[in-house]
Scaffold this motif. Structure first.
Motif, PDB file in Angstrom:
ATOM      1  N   VAL A  22       0.814  -1.222   0.000  1.00  0.00           N
ATOM      2  CA  VAL A  22       0.000   0.000   0.000  1.00  0.00           C
ATOM      3  C   VAL A  22       0.843   1.265   0.000  1.00  0.00           C
ATOM      4  O   VAL A  22       0.297   2.363  -0.193  1.00  0.00           O
ATOM      5  N   SER A  23       2.148   1.156   0.219  1.00  0.00           N
ATOM      6  CA  SER A  23       2.991   2.351   0.280  1.00  0.00           C
ATOM      7  C   SER A  23       3.920   2.505  -0.919  1.00  0.00           C
ATOM      8  O   SER A  23       4.496   3.592  -1.100  1.00  0.00           O
ATOM      9  N   ALA A  24       4.089   1.478  -1.734  1.00  0.00           N
ATOM     10  CA  ALA A  24       4.976   1.583  -2.897  1.00  0.00           C
ATOM     11  C   ALA A  24       4.368   2.509  -3.944  1.00  0.00           C
ATOM     12  O   ALA A  24       3.160   2.473  -4.197  1.00  0.00           O
ATOM     13  N   ARG A  25       5.200   3.336  -4.557  1.00  0.00           N
ATOM     14  CA  ARG A  25       4.728   4.276  -5.571  1.00  0.00           C
ATOM     15  C   ARG A  25       4.490   3.594  -6.919  1.00  0.00           C
ATOM     16  O   ARG A  25       3.593   3.973  -7.661  1.00  0.00           O
ATOM     17  N   VAL A  31       2.428  -5.061  -6.747  1.00  0.00           N
ATOM     18  CA  VAL A  31       1.991  -6.419  -7.070  1.00  0.00           C
ATOM     19  C   VAL A  31       3.074  -7.433  -6.691  1.00  0.00           C
ATOM     20  O   VAL A  31       2.764  -8.522  -6.180  1.00  0.00           O
ATOM     21  N   LEU A  32       4.325  -7.102  -6.911  1.00  0.00           N
ATOM     22  CA  LEU A  32       5.405  -8.013  -6.533  1.00  0.00           C
ATOM     23  C   LEU A  32       5.469  -8.205  -5.020  1.00  0.00           C
ATOM     24  O   LEU A  32       5.689  -9.318  -4.527  1.00  0.00           O
ATOM     25  N   PHE A  33       5.280  -7.138  -4.259  1.00  0.00           N
ATOM     26  CA  PHE A  33       5.229  -7.274  -2.805  1.00  0.00           C
ATOM     27  C   PHE A  33       3.998  -8.077  -2.370  1.00  0.00           C
ATOM     28  O   PHE A  33       4.045  -8.798  -1.366  1.00  0.00           O
ATOM     29  N   LEU A  34       2.908  -7.965  -3.126  1.00  0.00           N
ATOM     30  CA  LEU A  34       1.724  -8.766  -2.820  1.00  0.00           C
ATOM     31  C   LEU A  34       2.004 -10.252  -3.007  1.00  0.00           C
ATOM     32  O   LEU A  34       1.569 -11.094  -2.203  1.00  0.00           O
TER      33      LEU A  34
END
Length: 257
Positions: A22-25, A31-34
């Motif tokens: 939720v914090s990545a620009r 999506v990769l962090f998800l």
């Protein structure tokens, strides 16, 4: 001891990756962090002994949903700068909603109690040390809850059909044909035989040819590629298309000589 260390490692990485979602620009990074969060959640399920949920999370969510999100974000030309213009305007509303959800979660965890007679509850499937969770879930879903399971499948099918119907748009470049007239055509009206000299090739004769009316005969009138469509395109290109403009009333300087 080793199990606790692995649990805390998976939990820490899961919390950090969920925060970065939720914090990545960059939406691709989100999506990769998800996907990373899904993998760590699957590891936590494995530690808890729920191997079916772990494999479902990896196969369904990582292999299908998250990859679909990644493809959509990378393939669509979305102007994320324009989408973020109203973030500050709606930030107070989002903060209020998030605060209410946080209070509800805290109240739920504060009043969490485990049943004292958990061992006396009758199970639908007899427990056995040699029986896996996947086999037990299969027996429960496909015997006791088979009708509810099929009802959920029908609801998802209706939702999928509704999404397709709502998002379907008429494309002007689609070629529609009248099937009856198409079947009634004869080869003489669809093909044109040419005597091509040896070594000349088709390009020397003007390319692939067909009768000018071969498509118009079977096409729905006015669709893409027909004679009427070509005439309308030509009129629009020449600026001769009929445009009806309604004169504005009450403009400044109306009636001045």
């Amino acid at each position: 001891m080793m199990t606790q260390i692995v649990f805390y490692v998976f939990a820490a990485v899961l919390v950090l990756s969920a925060t970065m979602v939720v914090s990545a620009r960059n939406p691709v990074h989100s999506v990769l962090f998800l996907i990373l969060a899904f993998f760590n959640a699957a590891g936590l399920f494995l530690i808890a002994g729920a191997e079916f949920l772990a494999m479902t999370l990896v196969i369904v969510y990582v292999g299908a949903v998250a990859v679909l999100f990644l493809f959509v974000v990378m393939m669509l030309d979305v102007n994320f700068t324009h989408m973020r213009e109203g973030v500050q305007r709606y930030a107070p509303i989002g903060g209020v909603v998030g605060g209410v959800l946080l209070v509800e979660l805290l109240m739920a965890f504060m009043h969490w109690r485990s049943a004292t007679n958990i061992g006396q509850i009758a199970h639908l499937v007899p427990s056995s040390p040699t029986r896996t969770n996947t086999a037990a879930l299969g027996d429960v879903i496909y015997t006791h809850y088979i009708f509810l399971f099929q009802a959920c499948a029908l609801v998802l099918l209706v939702a999928m059909i509704g999404a397709i119907v709502l998002t379907l748009r008429e494309r002007p470049t689609g070629r529609r044909q009248n099937i009856d007239r198409q079947h009634d055509r004869m080869p003489a009206g669809s093909l044109e035989m040419l005597q091509v000299p040896l070594g000349a090739g088709v390009d020397a004769q003007g390319g692939f040819l067909r009768p000018h009316e071969s498509y118009d005969i079977a096409a729905v009138p006015g669709t893409y590629g027909t004679e009427a469509w070509r005439e309308a395109e030509a009129r629009e290109a020449d600026g001769t298309a009929l445009v009806i403009a309604t004169p504005a009333t009450g403009t400044k300087g109306e009636g001045n000589e």
